[in-house]
Design an enzyme around this catalytic site. Sequence first.
Site, mmCIF file in Angstrom:
data_model
loop_
_atom_site.group_PDB
_atom_site.id
_atom_site.type_symbol
_atom_site.label_atom_id
_atom_site.label_comp_id
_atom_site.label_asym_id
_atom_site.label_seq_id
_atom_site.Cartn_x
_atom_site.Cartn_y
_atom_site.Cartn_z
ATOM 1 N NE ARG A 145 34.585 -31.855 -46.826
ATOM 2 C CZ ARG A 145 34.169 -32.786 -47.683
ATOM 3 N NH1 ARG A 145 35.054 -33.479 -48.394
ATOM 4 N NH2 ARG A 145 32.869 -33.035 -47.819
ATOM 5 C CE LYS A 170 31.577 -34.058 -43.237
ATOM 6 N NZ LYS A 170 30.858 -32.761 -43.280
ATOM 7 C CG HIS A 276 34.459 -25.036 -45.793
ATOM 8 N ND1 HIS A 276 35.233 -26.144 -46.080
ATOM 9 C CD2 HIS A 276 33.167 -25.457 -45.937
ATOM 10 C CE1 HIS A 276 34.456 -27.171 -46.366
ATOM 11 N NE2 HIS A 276 33.195 -26.778 -46.302
ATOM 12 N NE ARG A 279 33.582 -29.082 -49.643
ATOM 13 C CZ ARG A 279 33.593 -30.227 -50.325
ATOM 14 N NH1 ARG A 279 34.568 -30.451 -51.198
ATOM 15 N NH2 ARG A 279 32.667 -31.144 -50.153
ATOM 16 C CG HIS A 302 28.237 -32.874 -51.099
ATOM 17 N ND1 HIS A 302 27.738 -31.708 -51.660
ATOM 18 C CD2 HIS A 302 29.158 -32.480 -50.177
ATOM 19 C CE1 HIS A 302 28.330 -30.668 -51.103
ATOM 20 N NE2 HIS A 302 29.194 -31.107 -50.205
ATOM 21 C CE1 TYR A 311 28.132 -24.571 -51.413
ATOM 22 C CE2 TYR A 311 27.713 -26.854 -52.013
ATOM 23 C CZ TYR A 311 28.401 -25.922 -51.254
ATOM 24 O OH TYR A 311 29.328 -26.325 -50.339
#
Length: 330
Positions: A145, A170, A276, A279, A302, A311
């Site tokens: 990120r 995150k 973004h 990414r 994640h 994705y």
Amino acid sequence: MILDVPPKLPDNPTRFMDQLRTLIRSRNMAYKTEQTYCHWIKRFIRFHGMQHPSACSAKEVEQFLSHLAVQRNNSVSTQRTALNALVFLFREFLEQPLDELSFEMARKPRRLPTVFTHDEAKAVINGLEGAPQLVARLMYGSGLRINEALRLRVKDVDFGMQQIIVRSGKGNKDRTTLLPDSLAEPLTLQIDACLVQHKKDLAGGHGEVYMPFSLNQKYPSGGKEPAWQYLFPAAKLSMDPRSGVLRRHHLLDRGVQRAIGLAIREAGVYKQANSHAFRHSFATRLLENGYDIRTIQKLLGHADVRTTEIYTHVVRKGGFGVRSPIDEAF
């Protein structure tokens, strides 16, 4: 002004928001989470005419969440973020757990991520220069990120293990991701440049960077060590809002985002894309190249593989790689 460093709080806070922030920090939650929770709690308070939350109940929470879905037309994820903030407020801070809630659920569909083709990504990157270009290469090459890239320290680039260590990403979690072969030399040069700047700062009586989680108490001189210096130092010194110390922080994301936005337009990429998208493109290229989804999940950081699975809907040759019958020779 430093925008991503938590400001100092009073030792014995009396104001509502200061007390709330103190509790959040005592749980070692990410500063981004603190900002997000405080934003939604303030919105909740204003929605109910500045009524103190302790005088509210599940009914007021339901009204606010329904307002976000019906009047504000917010997305499912936005409504869920607001809900998480309010659950924390009532359960952890006010110690008044909410009963089962009944509110209008947001129905705004989740959008597929915007992805660059490899040629588009190259065109955008080639339209950049200096630090913004290297940041973009890290996002596309390592799946970072933008703020994960900008907050990298010298010690986070591990050439020996060929990996990059992301600290407090995150969810306030650490992870490792790959260090691309093609970025080894540019990153070496970037480290050399930032250490030259560090020596100048030391000579000028500065050179101490922000240390997270009170590490400045554990390592009093650590903030002046080369290993802790930001990989992408800001052009100017700035005042730390908590200590009043003049320090060199890292580059802020908005300047890099502006440069990337301009490069996207100049490259003729007519997609609703921003920084973004690099990414997203990293994850999509790995899927196209046959890498396991669990590996990609780990590299992206994640928590839930379902987040990574989105994705699969945007890999090249959409529709899960199915060949259309119209493409067959007549």
